[in-house]
Design an enzyme around this catalytic site. Structure first.
Site, mmCIF file in Angstrom:
data_model
loop_
_atom_site.group_PDB
_atom_site.id
_atom_site.type_symbol
_atom_site.label_atom_id
_atom_site.label_comp_id
_atom_site.label_asym_id
_atom_site.label_seq_id
_atom_site.Cartn_x
_atom_site.Cartn_y
_atom_site.Cartn_z
ATOM 1 N N GLU A 158 0.819 -1.221 0.000
ATOM 2 C CA GLU A 158 0.000 0.000 0.000
ATOM 3 C C GLU A 158 0.852 1.272 0.000
ATOM 4 O O GLU A 158 0.768 2.107 0.913
ATOM 5 C CB GLU A 158 -0.947 0.002 1.200
ATOM 6 C CG GLU A 158 -1.975 -1.116 1.154
ATOM 7 C CD GLU A 158 -2.960 -1.080 2.315
ATOM 8 O OE1 GLU A 158 -4.072 -1.601 2.176
ATOM 9 O OE2 GLU A 158 -2.598 -0.508 3.370
ATOM 10 N N CYS A 165 11.475 16.155 3.286
ATOM 11 C CA CYS A 165 12.841 16.396 3.771
ATOM 12 C C CYS A 165 13.656 17.161 2.729
ATOM 13 O O CYS A 165 13.212 17.379 1.595
ATOM 14 C CB CYS A 165 13.520 15.076 4.123
ATOM 15 S SG CYS A 165 13.989 14.088 2.687
ATOM 16 N N GLU A 322 -6.384 -7.790 -1.013
ATOM 17 C CA GLU A 322 -6.903 -7.804 0.356
ATOM 18 C C GLU A 322 -8.392 -7.512 0.344
ATOM 19 O O GLU A 322 -8.868 -6.653 -0.402
ATOM 20 C CB GLU A 322 -6.219 -6.732 1.229
ATOM 21 C CG GLU A 322 -4.757 -6.956 1.531
ATOM 22 C CD GLU A 322 -4.196 -5.869 2.444
ATOM 23 O OE1 GLU A 322 -4.995 -5.201 3.139
ATOM 24 O OE2 GLU A 322 -2.970 -5.678 2.450
ATOM 25 N N GLU A 370 -4.169 -3.866 14.804
ATOM 26 C CA GLU A 370 -5.119 -4.600 13.965
ATOM 27 C C GLU A 370 -5.541 -5.923 14.605
ATOM 28 O O GLU A 370 -5.989 -6.830 13.914
ATOM 29 C CB GLU A 370 -4.526 -4.818 12.575
ATOM 30 C CG GLU A 370 -4.387 -3.505 11.818
ATOM 31 C CD GLU A 370 -3.807 -3.650 10.418
ATOM 32 O OE1 GLU A 370 -4.413 -3.121 9.473
ATOM 33 O OE2 GLU A 370 -2.736 -4.276 10.275
ATOM 34 N N HIS A 373 -9.069 -6.516 13.781
ATOM 35 C CA HIS A 373 -9.433 -6.552 12.358
ATOM 36 C C HIS A 373 -9.863 -7.967 12.004
ATOM 37 O O HIS A 373 -9.331 -8.950 12.509
ATOM 38 C CB HIS A 373 -8.221 -6.130 11.515
ATOM 39 C CG HIS A 373 -8.544 -5.874 10.076
ATOM 40 N ND1 HIS A 373 -8.882 -6.868 9.187
ATOM 41 C CD2 HIS A 373 -8.560 -4.719 9.356
ATOM 42 C CE1 HIS A 373 -9.091 -6.343 7.991
ATOM 43 N NE2 HIS A 373 -8.914 -5.035 8.070
#
Length: 695
Positions: A158, A165, A322, A370, A373
């Site tokens: 992802e 910077c 996913e 998670e 989840h």
């Protein structure tokens, strides 16, 4: 189908079913690891993504490696005939790396360097981080290049976000120098004379900041483009050793919905990114059962996203990398999937062209953010749960329809959705601030076709257009160089184009077209747009269809949100406004251009108007329906095409059963039951039927 993805189809029989497996969390619990392998077979899962967050388990100290645990898991999966999508672990770096090389940590828009933590907290420009990721990726490739379980590389996880910077600032300036060549040209294209913001030295330019410059729209747009390009460049650095050592193993990375902005993430242009992956994959997390949207409407929006990713590589399937088998932990209300919706939503992704149904996650984590989840295996740790059984049922269904894997979808219609256009619209200080609803408008037009049984691609404005009969380009605010010419060529050759309000406003640098909108589309559409009225939510207007015989749509329809005041120049008027000071003004026009037609909708039409409008266009253009019947409300159909057979998916997104009729002479076999399908049948609530017919 590209050669690398075809190697997957040779190794894998049927669909990929499984998902993210994190054995590194359970190395101190060998009995749980052993139980996993028993449960995998009961769940009919055959594919697992490994090592997504395994860097610290592989390299606990700099230069000291421990591959033993990964060797063992890979071997055990291979022994039971399972497949591995092996990840490169750059999505979450070890603590030692951040401590020793602080330059790898991301700097926020406020110019403060982040502390170690979370995911994707790294600088894509950092030479140190690029070296470290390239090194560990090479070690992975060399170690597992010949492993029988390896079918694909899952590069990072992802990708998203931005770094501000000093390294990224310099890279941004170099990117701008390459694009504009001179400060004079940059100042012109960014229109910096406004507010006296003219730059006299490249070093004065920085990325947008909350305490600094963030109001030059072209600068904001270029920063987003740079972030996409820099992310892709980092990805190419990651895959270089993979390409060298394993040239035949395909690579992918998991995209995330449409997400122009999602929490800490800055959206990426996935149309551009998709060119660099061998197979497109995405993470699908719709919020089923929400009170503000009917299940069928949400399903249509999910279908739009499936078709968006499928259309990025039309010659092959995409992957759902996913999804959750139950609930997530990050929605405002984390609602469980009701019985039946998991099977239906899983087969919906297959119906729209996916070759996988993969989950996050296989087993619920014991700790961390998670741990609540959804997962195939709950904290109870056994197969005697509703969710596990529903996952197993999906696995069995995918095995029964396995021959569909590798087939594709053919469409005669397409909707244009453009990430850069989304960015520019969102940034514009106009219309309804914060709620311009570009993607929602695209989905409304898409839904009108889908609910009438028409397959639809969702494409970039740069895609080849000549394969289609109908192109819909809602709210094409930004018209990049060459786009108008390509659309005009499409229409002249016989294509039909539908466009809407607020199109042709600006060029690729967000500069308004002089001479008025729709800018370079003016000749194509045959109109001039003078003004646009933003309506309050309680305000409405009405359009009256003209009875001129040119377009057989009659009656009145409601319009909302936006009403554009246009002047037909070479276009025919098909509808007029009924109310307000622009009463009698054109609201719907068409222009004939050689062999094709270009329609313009000057207002936000209600859904019924769109449905009726496209019903006429479907008949006029003789667009091929998946099934030549009128579909019940809430029922969606899709078709995948193989060498000798076609596969029709009929999906009921209603909470009640519906009767479904089939065309006269229809003859097919329902693959999940084995029943012969010829006439009318009943679809249960959340029911789905997959029918095989000869071509």
């Amino acid at each position: 189908m590209n050669n690398r993805y075809s190697t997957v189809r040779k190794k894998v029989k049927g669909f990929l079913h499984g998902g993210d497996y994190n054995p590194e969390q359970w190395l101190d619990y060998p009995e749980i690891l052993s139980e996993d392998f028993r449960l995998m077979q009961l769940a009919h899962c055959n594919t697992f993504s490994l090592n997504i967050f395994g860097w610290s388990a592989i390299e606990p100290e700099e230069g000291k490696y421990n591959f033993g645990w990964l060797d063992d898991i890979m071997d055990r999966l291979a022994a039971q005939g399972a497949h591995v999508i092996l990840a490169t672990p750059s999505g979450a770096r070890p603590a030692w790396l951040a401590q020793k090389y602080p330059e790898v940590l991301r700097v926020g828009p406020d110019r403060k360097r982040n502390l170690f933590g979370k995911r994707h907290n790294h600088c894509y420009t950092s030479p140190v981080y690029r070296e470290k990721t390239r090194n560990i990726n090479r070690l992975l490739a060399e170690r597992y290049k010949d492993h029988p379980a390896l079918i694909m590389w899952h590069v990072s996880n992802e990708y998203g976000g931005e770094c501000h910077c000093d390294l990224c600032q310099e890279a941004f300036r170099n990117w701008l120098k390459k694009k504009y060549q001179s400060l004079e040209r940059l100042n012109h294209e960014w229109w910096t004379a406004f507010w006296s913001h003219t730059f006299t030295d490249w070093s004065q330019i920085q990325s947008p900041a909350p305490q600094g410059e963030n109001a030059i729209h072209a600068q904001n747009l270029d920063w987003k483009r740079f972030v996409t390009d820099q992310t892709i460049d980092f990805y190419l650095n990651e895959i270089a050793p993979l390409r060298e050592v394993t040239p035949d193993i395909p690579v992918t990375t998991n995209f995330m919905g449409d997400y122009p902005h999602m929490g800490p993430y800055l959206g990426l242009d996935y149309h551009k990114f998709a060119k660099e992956v061998d197979v497109v994959s995405w993470d699908a997390y719709p919020a089923w059962h929400i009170p503000m949207q009917a299940t069928a409407e949400l399903a249509a929006d999910v279908g739009f996203m499936h078709d968006l990713y499928r259309s990025m590589k039309k010659d092959q399937p995409f992957l759902v990398m996913e999804n959750t088998p139950s609930l997530v932990n990050w929605h405002q209300v984390n609602k469980m999937k009701k019985p039946g919706i998991h099977m239906l939503s899983s087969l919906q992704s297959i119906a729209h062209g996916a070759d996988s149904n993969l989950y996050f996650q296989w087993r619920k984590s014991r700790g961390g953010p998670e741990k609540f989840h959804g997962a195939v295996v709950s904290h109870a740790g056994h197969e005697h749960t509703r969710v596990f059984q529903e996952v197993a049922d999906v696995g069995k269904a995918l095995e029964e329809i396995s021959e569909i894997s590798g087939t594709t979808i053919q469409s005669e219609a397409a909707v244009i959705y453009d990430w850069e256009n989304q960015w520019a619209i969102d940034d514009a200080q106009a219309l309804k601030l914060g709620r311009k609803d570009y993607i929602q408008l695209c989905q409304e037009h898409y839904q009108s076709l889908r609910k009438q049984g028409i397959s639809v691609d969702v494409i970039s404005p740069e895609k080849h257009l000549d394969d289609y009969k109908l192109i819909i380009a809602p709210m094409l605010y930004m018209v990049r160089a060459g786009t108008a010419e390509r659309l005009e060529s499409f229409v002249k050759k016989g294509g039909t184009l539908v466009m809407t309000y607020w199109s042709g406003m600006v060029n690729e640098n967000d500069l308004c077209f002089l001479g008025g909108s729709p800018g370079p589309l003016r000749n194509l559409l045959g109109i001039w747009s003078e003004e646009i009225d933003s309506l309050y939510d309680e305000e409405k207007n009405t359009i009256i269809m003209n009875k001129n015989g040119y377009f057989p749509l009659k009656g009145k329809y409601e319009v909302k949100d936006y009403c554009e005041i246009i002047h037909p120049e070479t276009a025919h008027v098909l509808a007029e406004y009924e109310n307000d000071f622009y009463k009698g003004g054109a609201a719907l026009t068409v222009k004939r251009l050689k062999h094709g037609e270009a329609y313009y909708m000057a207002a936000h039409f209600e859904q019924k108007c769109l449905d009726d409008f496209y019903r006429i266009l479907i008949e006029k253009l003789q667009l091929q329906k998946v099934l030549n019947v009128e579909l019940p409300d809430g029922v969606s159909v899709s078709k995948r095409t193989g060498k000798n057979h076609e596969y029709i998916f009929i999906m009921n997104f209603n909470e009640a059963e519906v009767k479904m009729g089939l065309p006269a002479g229809f003859d097919g076999v329902e693959m999940l039951s084995g029943n012969r399908m010829k006439n009318e049948f009943v679809l249960k609530p959340y029911g789905v039927s997959v029918i095989k017919i000869e071509k």
